[in-house]
Design an enzyme around this catalytic site. Structure first.
Site, PDB file in Angstrom:
ATOM      1  N   HIS A   5      -8.065  32.271 -10.175  1.00  0.00           N
ATOM      2  CA  HIS A   5      -6.787  32.776  -9.655  1.00  0.00           C
ATOM      3  C   HIS A   5      -5.761  31.641  -9.525  1.00  0.00           C
ATOM      4  O   HIS A   5      -5.033  31.586  -8.535  1.00  0.00           O
ATOM      5  CB  HIS A   5      -6.939  33.429  -8.282  1.00  0.00           C
ATOM      6  CG  HIS A   5      -7.981  34.477  -8.160  1.00  0.00           C
ATOM      7  ND1 HIS A   5      -8.052  35.570  -8.987  1.00  0.00           N
ATOM      8  CD2 HIS A   5      -9.009  34.610  -7.277  1.00  0.00           C
ATOM      9  CE1 HIS A   5      -9.072  36.335  -8.616  1.00  0.00           C
ATOM     10  NE2 HIS A   5      -9.665  35.773  -7.589  1.00  0.00           N
ATOM     11  N   ASP A  45     -13.870  40.083 -10.380  1.00  0.00           N
ATOM     12  CA  ASP A  45     -13.566  39.758  -8.988  1.00  0.00           C
ATOM     13  C   ASP A  45     -14.012  40.851  -8.011  1.00  0.00           C
ATOM     14  O   ASP A  45     -15.185  41.018  -7.744  1.00  0.00           O
ATOM     15  CB  ASP A  45     -12.086  39.447  -8.848  1.00  0.00           C
ATOM     16  CG  ASP A  45     -11.742  38.795  -7.512  1.00  0.00           C
ATOM     17  OD1 ASP A  45     -12.682  38.504  -6.732  1.00  0.00           O
ATOM     18  OD2 ASP A  45     -10.562  38.574  -7.230  1.00  0.00           O
TER      19      ASP A  45
END
Length: 448
Positions: A270, A318
Site C-alpha cells: 500500500h 488484503d
C-alpha cells in the site's frame, strides 16, 4: 507413479507465448520438461490455454469472514480508521478452528480465480484474552493447515506489532491479540520453521506491521530475523503520512529507506501516498510495491502514482472483501485511468495492457513472495482457460489476456493445478462444498 504429461494448444512461457506445448510433470509435482511445437500424445491431459498461476502477495485471510459487514454508514465520515475498529471487534472472539475455516474459504476462492500462491500477512497470534498460547505458532498452524487443505502455495509472513502509534504510543486493548516484544517474536519465527516446512514449497518471511506499530530499533531487529522476504505496510492513508511527518519530520517511505536496509527482498504494501522522489528511491532500492486495488478502493485509501514508479509491482487481496485475481488486475489499470484520465497506462506503445498487467503481477509477486511463478522447471502450478468462453473467442497470445482481464474475468478459468494436482475443475475447487459448509457454520457462530 509415472510422470504425467500435459498438452496445451497455447501457453504463456517465460519467453512468451508458444503453441503446442507439452509439459512433463514428475510424481512430486515438479515440471521437468517444457517443449513447444510438440504434438499431443495418447494419455496427455489437454487444455486449449495455460497460464502460470498468479501470486497473491498480501492477504489477511481472517478478514474474509467480515466481507460486506462494514458497508453501513456511520454517524461521521467513514474511513480506514472506522473500518479498523469494526475489524478489531470481529477478530476478538476468533478461535484457531474458526480461523482455519475462514482461511480455507479464502484460499478456495483465491485458487478459483487464478491465484496459486498467497503471502499471508498474519498478525493474529494470541488467545482471546491476549495471553500467549503454549505453542507460539498456534494460530499460524491454522493458516498452514488451510493452505495444506486447499492446496495453495504459502509464503507465511508472521507480523510483528508492538505499539499503537508513531513514537511509542501504547497499544489499545483491542490490539492485545497482535502484540509482541522482539524476543517473543523471535520465538514465534523459530517455532514456525518446522510448522511451515510441512508444506513442500512454502516460504517463511517476516512482516514488521508498519512504522506506527514498531520502533526503528524493533523494525531492524525483526527484519534481521527473516529467513525470507520482509513485508511492511507503508503510507496507506493520508493520516498515516501526516502522523509520520508530525513524529519524525519525514514521510513514511523516506523514513523507512533512511533507517532500514531495504532491498529486493522487501515488499512495501500500500505505498499509495508517495512523492516522485520516494517512488524513485523505492525503485532504486529494488523493493516491490504491493497493491490491493479492491481493498484500497473499498477503504477509500487512494491511488498510487504508477507512472512515477517504474519498478516492480505485485497485487494482493488484503482484506478479502472480494477475492478475484482478474478483478485486482483490472482495477489496478482502471484506477490509473481514472486518476490520469487516459487509457492503457500499463502498456508499452503498441503493446497489450492485459499482457503487461499479467507479466507485471507474475514478476513482482514472485519476487515479493520468494518464489517465481512460471511454466518452467519448478512447481507445476498453472491455470487453464475455457476457450469456449465468448470473450476469448478467436483470441491468440496477449489478446487472450486482454479478453480475460477486461471482459471475461475469472469466469473463464476452467482449471487450476498446484504441483500437478488439479485443485479447481470446471471453475470450482474440488473441496468447495465441504469447506463452504464449514465456513457457513463458523460465520453463524461468530456473528450470532
Amino acid at each position: 507413479m509415472a510422470d504425467r504429461h500435459f498438452h496445451f494448444g497455447q501457453a504463456l512461457l517465460p519467453d512468451g507465448w508458444a503453441d503446442d506445448v507439452r509439459v512433463t510433470v514428475s510424481e512430486a509435482g515438479w515440471i521437468e520438461h517444457v517443449r513447444a511445437g510438440q504434438p499431443a500424445e495418447a494419455g496427455d491431459e489437454r487444455a486449449a490455454i495455460a497460464l502460470p498461476g498468479l501470486p497473491n502477495l498480501h492477504s489477511h485471510a481472517f478478514q474474509r469472514g467480515m466481507a460486506g459487514l462494514a458497508e453501513v454508514a456511520g454517524n461521521g465520515p467513514d474511513s480506514f480508521w472506522t473500518w479498523r475498529a469494526l475489524m478489531y471487534r470481529f477478530v476478538e472472539r476468533m478461535t484457531p478452528d474458526q480461523l482455519l475455516a475462514i482461511a480455507a474459504m479464502a484460499y478456495v476462492e483465491m485458487l478459483e480465480t487464478g491465484f496459486t500462491r498467497v503471502g499471508e500477512f498474519h498478525y493474529l497470534h494470541h488467545d482471546r484474552d491476549g495471553a500467549s498460547y503454549s505453542d507460539p505458532a498456534e494460530l499460524s498452524r491454522a493458516i498452514v493447515e488451510a493452505a495444506r487443505e486447499t492446496g495453495i502455495a504459502l509464503t507465511h509472513l508472521p507480523v510483528f506489532y508492538a505499539q499503537g502509534g508513531f513514537g511509542g504510543q501504547p497499544a489499545s486493548e483491542a490490539q492485545r491479540r497482535f502484540l509482541h516484544d522482539v524476543d517473543g517474536f523471535a520465538r514465534v519465527v523459530e517455532a514456525l520453521g518446522p510448522v511451515v516446512a510441512v508444506l513442500p514449497d512454502a516460504v517463511l518471511g517476516v512482516a514488521p506491521h508498519s512504522l506506527r506499530a514498531t520502533t526503528g530499533e524493533q523494525l531492524r531487529a525483526v527484519a534481521a530475523l527473516s529467513p525470507g522476504p520482509v513485508h511492511i505496510h507503508i503510507a496507506e492513508q493520508e493520516k498515516e503520512v501526516a502522523d509520520c511527518l508530525a513524529w519524525s519530520g519525514a514521510r513514511p517511505v523516506d523514513w523507512l529507506l533512511d533507517h532500514a536496509s531495504v532491498g529486493p527482498d522487501w515488499c512495501l504494501v500500500h505505498a499509495t501516498h508517495v512523492t516522485p522522489e520516494e517512488a524513485r528511491r523505492m525503485r532504486e532500492a529494488g523493493a516491490v510495491a504491493g497493491f490491493c486495488p479492491i481493498t484500497e478502493a473499498n477503504l477509500g485509501d487512494g491511488i498510487f502514482p504508477a507512472e512515477q514508479f517504474g519498478g516492480a509491482i505485485g497485487i494482493g487481496s488484503d482484506s478479502n472483501v472480494l477475492i478475484d485475481a482478474t478483478e485486482e488486475l483490472r482495477l489496478l489499470e482502471y484506477g490509473q485511468r481514472l486518476a490520469r484520465r487516459r487509457r492503457n497506462l500499463f502498456a508499452e506503445p503498441g503493446g497489450s495492457t492485459g499482457g503487461a498487467l499479467y507479466r507485471t503481477a507474475l514478476a513482482g509477486g514472485g519476487q515479493a513472495l520468494g518464489a517465481a511463478s512460471a511454466i518452467a522447471q519448478g512447481p507445476a502450478d498453472f491455470v487453464t482457460l475455457d476457450m469456449d468462453h465468448v470473450s476469448l473467442a478467436g483470441r491468440r497470445g496477449d489478446a487472450i489476456l486482454d479478453g480475460l482481464i477486461f471482459a471475461a474475468g475469472s469466469r473463464a478459468i476452467d482449471g487450476v493445478w498446484r504441483r500437478g494436482r488439479q485443485v479447481v475443475r470446471g471453475g470450482r475447487h474440488v473441496e468447495r462444498e465441504r469447506i463452504a459448509a464449514r465456513y457457513r457454520c463458523t460465520l453463524k457462530d461468530l456473528l450470532g
